[in-house]
Enzyme design. Structure first.
Site, PDB file in Angstrom:
ATOM      1  N   CYS A   1       4.469   5.824  18.540  1.00 20.00           N
ATOM      2  CA  CYS A   1       4.579   5.308  17.182  1.00 20.00           C
ATOM      3  C   CYS A   1       5.765   4.374  17.087  1.00 20.00           C
ATOM      4  O   CYS A   1       6.601   4.285  17.965  1.00 20.00           O
ATOM      5  CB  CYS A   1       4.634   6.426  16.167  1.00 20.00           C
TER       6      CYS A   1
ATOM      7  N   ASN B   1      -7.106   4.342   9.418  1.00 17.76           N
ATOM      8  CA  ASN B   1      -6.591   3.094   9.984  1.00 17.76           C
ATOM      9  C   ASN B   1      -6.645   3.053  11.503  1.00 17.76           C
ATOM     10  O   ASN B   1      -6.697   1.980  12.087  1.00 17.76           O
ATOM     11  CB  ASN B   1      -5.154   2.848   9.500  1.00 17.76           C
TER      12      ASN B   1
ATOM     13  N   GLY C   1       0.818  -1.206   0.000  1.00 18.76           N
ATOM     14  CA  GLY C   1       0.000   0.000   0.000  1.00 18.76           C
ATOM     15  C   GLY C   1       0.856   1.262   0.000  1.00 18.76           C
ATOM     16  O   GLY C   1       0.528   2.253  -0.648  1.00 18.76           O
TER      17      GLY C   1
ATOM     18  N   SER D   1      -3.870  -2.783  -0.436  1.00 19.30           N
ATOM     19  CA  SER D   1      -2.784  -3.635   0.053  1.00 19.30           C
ATOM     20  C   SER D   1      -3.328  -5.020   0.398  1.00 19.30           C
ATOM     21  O   SER D   1      -4.425  -5.135   0.945  1.00 19.30           O
ATOM     22  CB  SER D   1      -2.178  -2.987   1.303  1.00 19.30           C
ATOM     23  N   GLY D   2      -2.525  -6.050   0.099  1.00 25.28           N
ATOM     24  CA  GLY D   2      -3.003  -7.415   0.306  1.00 25.28           C
ATOM     25  C   GLY D   2      -3.139  -7.852   1.752  1.00 25.28           C
ATOM     26  O   GLY D   2      -4.094  -8.542   2.126  1.00 25.28           O
ATOM     27  N   HIS D   3      -2.183  -7.423   2.595  1.00 31.49           N
ATOM     28  CA  HIS D   3      -2.119  -8.060   3.921  1.00 31.49           C
ATOM     29  C   HIS D   3      -3.214  -7.618   4.885  1.00 31.49           C
ATOM     30  O   HIS D   3      -3.326  -8.167   5.980  1.00 31.49           O
ATOM     31  CB  HIS D   3      -0.718  -7.899   4.544  1.00 31.49           C
TER      32      HIS D   3
HETATM   33  N1  PLP Z   1      -2.496   3.197   4.211  1.00 34.31           N
HETATM   34  C1  PLP Z   1      -3.217   2.799   5.253  1.00 34.31           C
HETATM   35  C2  PLP Z   1      -4.503   3.495   5.560  1.00 34.31           C
HETATM   36  C3  PLP Z   1      -2.788   1.734   6.048  1.00 34.31           C
HETATM   37  O1  PLP Z   1      -3.513   1.351   7.106  1.00 34.31           O
HETATM   38  C4  PLP Z   1      -1.572   1.102   5.724  1.00 34.31           C
HETATM   39  C5  PLP Z   1      -1.045   0.021   6.576  1.00 34.31           C
HETATM   40  O2  PLP Z   1      -1.215   0.020   7.764  1.00 34.31           O
HETATM   41  C6  PLP Z   1      -0.871   1.550   4.596  1.00 34.31           C
HETATM   42  C7  PLP Z   1      -1.348   2.593   3.871  1.00 34.31           C
HETATM   43  C8  PLP Z   1       0.410   0.900   4.198  1.00 34.31           C
HETATM   44  O3  PLP Z   1       0.198  -0.357   3.607  1.00 34.31           O
HETATM   45  P1  PLP Z   1       1.377  -1.393   3.510  1.00 34.31           P
HETATM   46  O4  PLP Z   1       1.600  -1.935   4.866  1.00 34.31           O
HETATM   47  O5  PLP Z   1       0.901  -2.429   2.538  1.00 34.31           O
HETATM   48  O6  PLP Z   1       2.547  -0.653   2.969  1.00 34.31           O
END
Ligand code: PLP
Length: 415
Positions: A326, A153, A72, A201-203
């Site tokens: 963080c 998130n 992502g 994002s996949g995970h």
């Molecule tokens: N954007 C949001 C809103 C997310 O929650 C996250 C991951 O926590 C990301 C981007 C980043 O994704 P990735 O972990 O696949 O890089």
């Protein structure tokens, strides 16, 4: 340890059996390079293109508008830097985003500021929602891109994406959304919702870590991200991670097959959790109670330190997360909680429980049984709690509205 409850699905999810099964042939049997012309290569090429079709279908996009990426974060970087740099020559040097985006977006915007771009960071107010009218007001003739996340998130709030898309279209401004947390939880149709670019994002949806995708509407000006071979229509070079791309497509297909069912299942668990946890003295729910992800419950507790709360929950087998510190090791509270107007002392006492497909009502009951005792224990050792008890300090104004009434108001889910 009596029970293991994984309640951090917003951080990552376990790869599902079906996803794993769909991936396995591409490690030992169909291991050819999809760019190779011989049979073994072409055997890998066909599933790659099928995966593109599946991802496109879930988003209401066309297959040639989907680019596979490594995560992502990469998708966000590509979308924002790619559009900004492509439009800079045309005098468009302004980007609009919000204060509580993921760092994948915020740090990308900050990097672009160093390149001379101007960035407007919109307020998200107490309920954690961007106001479409603020987007409209911020647009200037120099605006290249608006980038607003689909769902937050940390506090799970779902943004008014179709409304923002409409405004961007009206003003001829490109619109990107980071939908990493939203995919599979919210019905998304990029065409109906006027989304020009979308990151996923996949995970977060039971596919492996290290695979993602970017939707780019045909005709959107976008610089290449990785120069190299002809993969991803020569815009993102590098031999494709076929197994994980297939896994991502399987996960997307499964997640998108029953979004209303997932919303119902997860929100029933979430609502019970919220209802019961808010019975704890001086607890608050962060973010809008209605417009939130079906699995997200984000709280703050007065006089409690989030990190200690996580450690004690972990000792009881519960995996959760906190916005209070963080990953960089800094003790700064989360920018998300500060963006909704919370003071540091309150933001430090945060807890995010994020439920997913593998959770059950028994998991929720276990959290409800376990959490109040831990909070009591931490408060008994907290000088801040003493000060709150004796009235030396008060944060009650941040807690009143979110605390009462204990009704079924969380049971309604609007998206
Ligand atoms: N954007 C949001 C809103 C997310 O929650 C996250 C991951 O926590 C990301 C981007 C980043 O994704 P990735 O972990 O696949 O890089």
């Amino acid at each position: 340890m009596s029970r293991i409850v994984y309640a951090d699905n917003a951080a990552t999810t376990r790869v599902s059996e079906q996803v794993l099964e769909s991936m396995l042939p591409f490690y030992r049997e169909v291991y050819g390079n999809p760019s190779s012309l011989y049979t073994l290569g072409q055997q890998a090429k066909a599933p790659l293109e099928e995966a593109r079709e599946k991802v496109a279908k879930c988003l209401g996009a066309r297959p040639n508008e989907i680019y596979f990426t490594s995560c992502g974060t990469e998708s966000d970087n590509w979308a924002i830097k790619g559009v900004a740099r492509a439009l800079k020559g045309k005098g468009k040097n302004h980007i609009i985003t919000s204060k509580f985006e993921h760092h994948a977006v915020l740090h990308t915007c900050e990097a672009l500021e160093k390149e001379g771009f101007q960035v407007t960071y919109l307020d998200v107010y107490e309920n954690g929602l961007v106001r479409p009218e603020d987007v409209e007001t911020a647009i200037t003739e120099n605006t290249a891109l608006v980038t607003i996340m689909y769902a937050n998130n940390e506090i799970g709030t779902i943004q008014p994406i179709p409304e923002i898309g409409e405004i961007c279209k009206k003003h001829g401004v490109l619109f990107h959304t980071d939908a990493v947390q939203a995919v599979g939880n919210v019905e998304i149709n990029v065409k109906d919702q006027n989304i020009d670019l979308l990151s996923l994002s996949g995970h977060k949806i039971h596919a492996p870590k290290g695979v993602g995708a970017l939707y780019v509407r045909t005709g959107v000006p976008l610089q290449n991200f990785i120069d190299g071979g002809a993969q991803e229509r020569a815009r993102r070079g590098g031999t494709e991670n076929v197994a994980e791309i297939v896994g991502l497509a399987t996960a997307m297909e499964l997640a998108c097959a029953d979004i209303p069912g997932r919303i119902q299942r997860l929100s029933a668990m979430r609502d019970k959790l919220i209802h019961e946890v808010l019975k704890v003295d001086r607890a608050r729910l962060n973010g809008d109670p209605i417009r939130r992800l079906p699995g997200n419950a984000s709280f703050c507790f007065q006089g409690v330190e989030g990190e200690s709360l996580l450690l004690l929950l972990d000792l009881k087998g519960i995996s959760a997360s906190s916005g209070s510190a963080c990953t960089s090791g800094s003790l700064d509270p989360s920018h998300v909680l500060l963006s909704i107007g919370l003071p540091h002392e309150v933001a430090h006492g945060s807890l995010r429980l994020s439920l997913g497909d593998e959770n059950t009502m028994e998991d929720v009951d276990y959290i409800i049984e376990t959490l109040p005792g831990i909070i009591e224990r931490l408060r008994s050792m907290s000088p801040l709690w003493d000060a709150i008890q004796t009235g030396k300090v008060s944060y009650d104004k941040y807690f009143t509205e979110r605390k009462a009434p204990h009704t079924n108001r969380f049971l309604a889910v609007e998206h």
